[in-house]
Scaffold this active site. Structure first.
Site, PDB file in Angstrom:
ATOM      1  N   ASP A 150      -5.472  46.744  25.308  1.00  0.00           N
ATOM      2  CA  ASP A 150      -6.308  45.525  25.786  1.00  0.00           C
ATOM      3  C   ASP A 150      -6.553  44.466  24.851  1.00  0.00           C
ATOM      4  O   ASP A 150      -6.486  44.901  23.681  1.00  0.00           O
ATOM      5  CB  ASP A 150      -7.701  46.146  26.532  1.00  0.00           C
ATOM      6  N   ASP A 204     -16.052  41.719  22.285  1.00  0.00           N
ATOM      7  CA  ASP A 204     -15.748  43.052  21.948  1.00  0.00           C
ATOM      8  C   ASP A 204     -16.078  43.591  20.432  1.00  0.00           C
ATOM      9  O   ASP A 204     -16.556  44.474  20.239  1.00  0.00           O
ATOM     10  CB  ASP A 204     -14.425  43.465  22.379  1.00  0.00           C
ATOM     11  N   GLU A 212     -13.654  52.662  21.144  1.00  0.00           N
ATOM     12  CA  GLU A 212     -12.598  51.886  21.765  1.00  0.00           C
ATOM     13  C   GLU A 212     -11.945  50.860  21.070  1.00  0.00           C
ATOM     14  O   GLU A 212     -10.643  50.716  21.367  1.00  0.00           O
ATOM     15  CB  GLU A 212     -13.272  51.437  23.048  1.00  0.00           C
ATOM     16  N   GLU A 213     -12.763  50.182  20.213  1.00  0.00           N
ATOM     17  CA  GLU A 213     -12.186  49.115  19.506  1.00  0.00           C
ATOM     18  C   GLU A 213     -11.649  49.134  18.146  1.00  0.00           C
ATOM     19  O   GLU A 213     -11.345  48.536  17.287  1.00  0.00           O
ATOM     20  CB  GLU A 213     -13.304  47.967  19.247  1.00  0.00           C
ATOM     21  N   ASP A 269     -18.087  53.185  23.659  1.00  0.00           N
ATOM     22  CA  ASP A 269     -17.585  51.964  24.211  1.00  0.00           C
ATOM     23  C   ASP A 269     -18.385  50.767  24.213  1.00  0.00           C
ATOM     24  O   ASP A 269     -19.399  50.546  24.715  1.00  0.00           O
ATOM     25  CB  ASP A 269     -17.125  51.956  25.804  1.00  0.00           C
ATOM     26  N   LEU A 297     -18.528  47.531  24.170  1.00  0.00           N
ATOM     27  CA  LEU A 297     -18.530  46.498  25.343  1.00  0.00           C
ATOM     28  C   LEU A 297     -17.599  47.084  26.408  1.00  0.00           C
ATOM     29  O   LEU A 297     -16.472  46.817  26.424  1.00  0.00           O
ATOM     30  CB  LEU A 297     -17.907  45.102  24.523  1.00  0.00           C
ATOM     31  N   ASP A 298     -18.386  47.254  27.327  1.00  0.00           N
ATOM     32  CA  ASP A 298     -17.894  47.656  28.803  1.00  0.00           C
ATOM     33  C   ASP A 298     -17.666  46.416  29.765  1.00  0.00           C
ATOM     34  O   ASP A 298     -18.886  45.987  29.607  1.00  0.00           O
ATOM     35  CB  ASP A 298     -18.520  49.025  29.239  1.00  0.00           C
ATOM     36  N   GLU A 345     -16.216  56.784  28.117  1.00  0.00           N
ATOM     37  CA  GLU A 345     -16.629  55.958  29.398  1.00  0.00           C
ATOM     38  C   GLU A 345     -17.016  57.559  30.316  1.00  0.00           C
ATOM     39  O   GLU A 345     -18.274  57.538  30.860  1.00  0.00           O
ATOM     40  CB  GLU A 345     -15.647  55.345  30.017  1.00  0.00           C
TER      41      GLU A 345
HETATM   42  O1  FBP Z   1      -9.143  46.282  35.737  1.00  0.00           O
HETATM   43  P1  FBP Z   1      -9.833  46.879  36.722  1.00  0.00           P
HETATM   44  O2  FBP Z   1      -9.121  47.676  37.399  1.00  0.00           O
HETATM   45  O3  FBP Z   1     -10.811  45.934  37.332  1.00  0.00           O
HETATM   46  O4  FBP Z   1     -10.577  47.804  35.673  1.00  0.00           O
HETATM   47  C1  FBP Z   1     -12.249  47.831  35.651  1.00  0.00           C
HETATM   48  C2  FBP Z   1     -12.732  48.763  34.787  1.00  0.00           C
HETATM   49  O5  FBP Z   1     -12.213  48.465  33.634  1.00  0.00           O
HETATM   50  C3  FBP Z   1     -13.635  48.515  32.592  1.00  0.00           C
HETATM   51  O6  FBP Z   1     -13.639  47.067  32.256  1.00  0.00           O
HETATM   52  C4  FBP Z   1     -13.024  49.142  31.136  1.00  0.00           C
HETATM   53  O7  FBP Z   1     -13.718  49.167  30.305  1.00  0.00           O
HETATM   54  P2  FBP Z   1     -13.424  48.290  29.102  1.00  0.00           P
HETATM   55  O8  FBP Z   1     -13.709  46.800  29.475  1.00  0.00           O
HETATM   56  O9  FBP Z   1     -14.344  48.679  28.195  1.00  0.00           O
HETATM   57  O10 FBP Z   1     -12.045  48.282  28.581  1.00  0.00           O
HETATM   58  C5  FBP Z   1     -14.563  49.139  33.189  1.00  0.00           C
HETATM   59  O11 FBP Z   1     -15.764  48.676  32.927  1.00  0.00           O
HETATM   60  C6  FBP Z   1     -14.163  48.945  34.671  1.00  0.00           C
HETATM   61  O12 FBP Z   1     -14.790  49.750  35.807  1.00  0.00           O
HETATM   62 MG    MG Z   2     -15.268  50.435  29.164  1.00  0.00          MG
HETATM   63 MG    MG Z   3     -14.812  48.219  26.264  1.00  0.00          MG
END
Ligand code: FBP
Ligand code: MG
Ligand code: MG
Length: 353
Positions: free
Chosen positions: A68, A74, A96-97, A115, A117-118, A281
């Protein structure tokens, strides 16, 4: 925290002190959560200032462990949480980072998966994002190896997440129920606002990224089709749908008003196990759900029973109201074909660790 009475409005520090007074074994985990809370206050302030803070938090940089694109927030959150954890009894961190494990304090008793920053796709558009963490014991003599992270999620001592939304919330469990604290911005203090969450067993709301529908696995396709048929289909009720794009925000909604969240495996390249990561997560969210009387599965297995083989491993994730999760499990057949009657789902308490 059920063994001590925690009152609405009490400070987080006071609640942690009472919890540790009741069970001294939780002292180290409490110190780690306190460190995470301090980092969260700082991150919350940065997010709250938005573009007025002088930096574009959505500015893109390198790539993280999963490929990503990393945004400025992040990286900032990763650095702030890591700094806080360095001052806590933490030997090793899986973030994650960061590609590999980070060794912090040799000899310390705990391992933390974070994680920082989610919900990164919501950075820069004034939508809720968050931070997630799971705390485990270091496997004796194995602080340098992955061993502390390959144990099943039932080994977690504590877990939590922060939601940086209209209010900043800290959702935590130390294995005795799930609580929500709300940030008092004036005093930079979290205060208890939900002393004991109990997720309703049945609800009519589901959350899924419907743009992936053509790629979903068969059971999820069938389940969502039946949700869409509403009271005219076999599920015999009309559903509403919500999808916030931040796992933390969707999880907080499920904790507060029930429903089911699904991020299944799908046919896109690299998505056979969905998108969400087991260690930082799925496992923490699963512990928080179970401690609130809800459930979390990958379709066939309880999330907390799964051991990771790598720190960034993905897992299909379905969590929420216990009857709704049991219903999805039925679509997967297998050993949970009769999920509504199986020991795993027959009584709410059996989903708890
Ligand atoms: O790209 P999509 O399918 O919308 O994914 C959304 C999902 O990905 C995430 O953003 C993954 O987490 P990160 O932002 O920490 O990578 C979740 O918070 C969320 O539920
Ligand atoms: Mg996340
Ligand atoms: Mg994240």
């Amino acid at each position: 925290m059920s063994t001590v009475s925690l009152e609405f409005g009490s400070t987080f520090a006071d609640c942690l002190a009472r919890t540790v007074a009741a069970d001294a074994r939780l002292a180290d985990a409490a110190a780690v959560i306190a460190a995470c809370a301090e980092a969260a206050v700082d991150v919350s302030e940065v997010i709250g200032r938005g573009m007025l803070g002088g930096a574009d938090l959505a500015a893109t940089g390198g790539n993280n462990s999963d490929g990503d694109v990393q945004k400025a927030l992040d990286v900032l959150a990763h650095e702030r949480f890591t700094e806080a954890l360095r001052g806590a009894p933490v030997a090793v961190v899986a973030s994650e980072e960061a590609e590999g494990m980070m060794q912090l304090n040799p000899g310390a008793p705990l391992a933390v998966a974070i994680d920082p920053l989610d919900g990164s796709s919501n950075i820069g558009v004034n939508m809720a994002v968050g931070s997630i963490f799971g705390i485990r014991p270091v496997v004796a003599g194995e602080a340098d190896s992955i061993a502390s992270f390959t144990t099943p999620g039932t080994e977690q001592i504590a877990a939590g997440f922060v939601t940086y939304g209209p209010a900043t919330s800290l959702v935590v469990t130390l294995g005795h129920g799930t609580q929500i604290y709300t940030l008092d911005r004036e005093t930079r203090t979290f205060r208890l606002t939900h002393p004991r969450l109990e997720v309703v067993a049945s609800a009519k709301e589901y959350a899924i990224n419907a743009s992936n529908a053509r790629n979903w696995d068969g059971p999820v396709k069938a389940y969502i089709e039946d949700c869409l048929r509403g009271s005219e289909g076999p599920l015999d009720k009309d559903f509403n749908m919500r999808w916030l794009g931040s796992l933390v925000a969707d999880a907080q909604r499920v904790l507060l008003r029930g429903g089911v969240f699904l991020y299944p495996g799908d046919n896109r390249k690299g998505y056979a196990q969905g998108r969400l990561r087991l260690l930082y997560e799925a496992a923490p969210i699963a512990m928080l759900m179970e401690q609130a009387g809800a459930g979390a599965i990958d379709g066939e297995r309880r999330i907390l029973d799964i051991g990771a083989t790598g720190i960034h491993e993905r897992v299909p994730l379905i969590f929420g109201s216990i009857d709704e999760v049991a219903c999805v499990a039925k679509y997967y057949g297998g050993r949970n074909a009769a999920a509504g009657r199986s020991p795993l789902f027959g009584q709410r308490g059996l989903m708890r660790s």
